[in-house]
Each structure stands twice: as structure tokens, then as C-alpha cells.
Enzyme design. Structure first.
Site, short mmCIF file in Angstrom:
data_model
loop_
_atom_site.label_atom_id
_atom_site.label_comp_id
_atom_site.label_asym_id
_atom_site.label_seq_id
_atom_site.Cartn_x
_atom_site.Cartn_y
_atom_site.Cartn_z
N CYS A 34 0.83 -1.20 0.00
CA CYS A 34 0.00 0.00 0.00
C CYS A 34 0.87 1.26 0.00
CB CYS A 34 -0.96 0.00 1.18
SG CYS A 34 -0.14 -0.01 2.80
N GLU A 58 -1.51 1.43 -4.99
CA GLU A 58 -1.19 0.13 -4.41
C GLU A 58 -0.68 -0.78 -5.53
OE1 GLU A 58 -3.71 -1.56 -1.55
OE2 GLU A 58 -4.13 0.36 -0.57
#
Length: 381
Positions: A326, A360
Site C-alpha cells: 500500500c 497500491e
């Protein structure tokens, strides 16, 4: 907050270029997974702002250093799911003139699913009483009718300090379809789940594809959360061991594994440090016999800080690494160490948060000893 679909394609391409430069990977070889341009968020949190008699949902924008950000009234939320939007306006209409429901109401959280379930949490700065519960139950019934859903599909939760009142359930059941299979997940109130449900299905599909033909062996998953990846990948491996430090997440993961009949998976509450010690010693810890596993693949989905140095060293011991990130910047930092022993085979970008700079991604790596080349290898045509 309004989506801007007309700008989406351009923003997506810019993200791909930035990611390519950061990971030193050809732009054309990044597998890009697009989000829906509108109504993609399954969950969101809003402050409830009290301005004399007026009541409204609020978010906060950026502010100058040292300055307090001002609330921004949320009149429509087109990045939220259709169901979320169907609930937000009627709920505010029901509570804005209702003293019992609006008194010291601080926040409203919405959690919806692809298949039509919803959970609304109302957070208060006061103790909730029987009068609140009676009004909340009445509003729950009316709100379900307003949104065109059954009462059982909508849960309403009241929270205050050391108090939690649940009308319905404190979870929703999400159903994802990946490669022709359906997976059911229990997503608990207050526990992490992927906010973009459509993108989550892309992530599961990608991870399942890159691990499909690894010729046996077992999977180790660190930071397994509620078993999101564990459940979908279990069929690709002989056995799977998933570790997680959060007590509630471990409980959710066990429920999800049982619901999906993933009988080859074991979940244990254990830190990466505890696992490393037990794995290297070949001992039994917390009921898990490390000698019974032949780990060939490790999957990590760490927090934004990335992998700590000890976990970096640990993952390098396995033939295959699936790294879901992330934060591509901390991924890049980890890759500086991991690339000494492994090479990248696949890179994917998942646009979890359109119209933001946030990206991400997923990287699949294999040990150099198996592949031969010293440099990162491009995917085969």
C-alpha cells in the site's frame, strides 16, 4: 466529494509512469487494474458537524502548517457505493431533528458490500440509553425501507466510551467472485477490509494467477488480516500457515476459513518475530509444528511502513515472494534488500483510490538461483 470520470484515464496513466520509475520496471510491463471511476468505495467515515441547529456530514481538507483544517460539508459522495449513497441522505433526514439521535453524535461510519448488505456505526460522546436504542431500532427499520433493502441486511451500531449497542450484526458478509469461484468473507465492524471492493477482487485474482503453477509446496502468509488472500490462495498450495498479531483479525480469519471450507489452512496469532524464531528452531509454537511445513512461497501485505529488517531477511529465505504494497516507496526500500537474492517476474498496479496520488501494487519475485539472470527479468511474452 465528487468523482471526476473525465480525468480518470489520464490520472491512471500518470500513476503507472510514477510507479514504473520508482520500481525501475518498464511501464508497458506493469499490469494495470482500473477501478470503477465512480461509486467504488465500500466503506467511509464521516464526522458529523453541529453548526447551531444545522447538522451535516463533514470531511476535512488540507490546511497550512499550524492551522486547523476547516470542515467541508459532504452533500454528495459519488465515490461511495450506490448503497452508501442510498443510506446517507435518509439517515441524516431521520436524525437531524431528532434530539435523542443527534445529541453529541460525533461520527457516522458506513460499510457496504457488493451484494447489498450494510452496517452503519454511529459514534457518540455520551452514554447511550434505552431511549436511544428504541429510536435507533425504529430508524433502522425505516432506513432499510428507504434504501430498498431488507431489515436483516442492515445493521445499526451505536458506540460510545466503553459501550457498544448492536442492532442486527456487528459484521457484514461480503461475497467476491474470483476465477469462477465464490468466496465469502465476514467483515467485522472496526476491523480492516479493503475499501474498494471491486479492486479487492482484482488483487485476489492477480495473486491467485501468479501462484497457480508453483509446483507444490506450502504458503506462509504474514499480516493475513481477516484471511482475505489466504482464503482465495489456499487451493494453490498443499498447506497454508497464516499469521496475524490482531486478536480480532485472527478471529475473523478463522471464521472466513471455516465458511469457505479451506481445510488446508491454519491461522495463528503470532508476530513475525515469533514466527522467525520458531521457524529457524524447527519447534512447535502455539500448537503449530514447523517441521510439518515445506514453505516455498511467502505472501506479505504489510502496513505502510513496509517490512522491518528482520522480516526482509526472512522472506528472502523462500523461493517465491508475493509482496502486496500500500506504499510503493517502502516497497522500493525493501526491494533494495530483497533484490540481492530475488528477481521480479511480475508487477501489477491496483488503483484502490482513484483521483488521489495513492497507489497500491503487487510484485511477484523468484529466487535468482532458480532463474539464473542477475538482473530483474521481464515477464515472458
Amino acid at each position: 466529494m465528487r468523482a471526476a470520470p473525465e480525468t480518470y484515464a489520464k490520472q491512471l496513466e500518470e500513476k503507472r509512469k510514477v510507479l514504473a520509475a520508482l520500481l525501475r520496471w518498464p511501464t508497458e510491463h506493469i499490469q494495470v487494474h482500473e477501478s470503477r471511476p465512480t461509486h467504488y468505495r465500500a466503506r467511509a467515515e464521516f464526522r458529523v458537524w453541529h453548526a447551531q441547529e444545522k447538522l451535516f456530514y463533514a470531511m476535512f481538507g488540507s490546511a497550512e502548517p499550524g492551522a486547523r483544517p476547516a470542515p467541508v460539508q459532504v452533500e454528495e459522495f459519488t465515490i461511495g457505493s450506490m448503497l452508501m449513497n442510498a443510506l446517507m441522505v435518509p439517515l441524516m433526514e431521520h436524525i437531524k431533528d431528532n434530539h435523542t439521535m443527534r445529541k453529541k453524535l460525533f461520527q457516522c461510519n458506513f460499510h457496504t458490500t457488493v451484494h447489498g448488505e450494510a452496517m452503519v456505526t454511529m459514534v457518540y460522546h455520551r452514554k447511550l440509553d434505552q431511549a436511544w436504542q428504541a429510536e435507533a431500532e425504529r430508524i433502522r427499520n425505516t432506513l432499510a425501507e428507504d434504501a430498498g433493502m431488507s431489515r436483516d441486511a442492515l445493521s445499526l451500531i451505536g458506540r460510545s466510551k466503553k459501550q457498544k449497542i448492536v442492532l442486527g450484526d456487528d459484521f457484514v458478509l461480503e461475497k467476491f467472485h474470483v476465477d469462477g469461484a465464490e468466496y465469502t468473507y465476514k467483515q467485522f465492524e472496526g476491523c480492516f477490509s479493503q475499501p474498494n471492493a471491486g479492486m479487492c477482487q482484482h488483487m485476489l485474482k492477480w495473486a491467485k494467477e501468479v501462484t497457480r503453477n508453483l509446483q507444490g509446496g506450502d504458503l506462509l502468509e504474514l499480516y493475513c488480516g481477516n484471511g482475505n488472500f489466504t482464503v482465495a490462495l489456499a487451493s494453490n498450495f498443499r498447506s497454508c500457515l497464516a499469521t496475524e498479531i490482531s486478536k480480532r483479525s485472527v478471529a475473523a480469519a478463522k471464521d472466513n476459513i471455516a465458511m469457505n471450507d479451506a481445510t488446508n489452512v491454519e491461522v495463528v496469532r503470532m508476530s513475525s518475530e515469533e514466527f522467525t524464531e520458531a521457524y529457524h528452531a524447527g519447534t512447535t509454537v502455539k500448537g503449530v509444528d514447523m517441521t510439518g511445513y515445506n514453505f516455498t512461497t511467502v505472501l506479505v501485505d504489510p502496513p505502510r511502513a513496509g517490512l522491518d529488517p528482520d522480516t526482509e531477511k526472512l522472506v528472502c529465505e523462500f523461493d517465491n515472494i508475493v509482496y502486496v504494497s500500500c506504499n510503493p516507496h517502502t516497497l522500493r526500500k525493501n526491494l533494495d534488500h530483497i533484490s540481492k537474492t530475488h528477481i521480479i517476474r511480475h508487477v501489477a498496479m491496483f488503483d484502490q483510490f482513484p483521483y488521489t496520488e495513492h497507489t497500491e501494487c503487487g510484485v511477484f519475485l523468484v529466487k535468482k538461483a532458480r532463474e539464473g539472470p542477475a538482473e530483474d527479468a521481464l515477464p515472458e511474452p
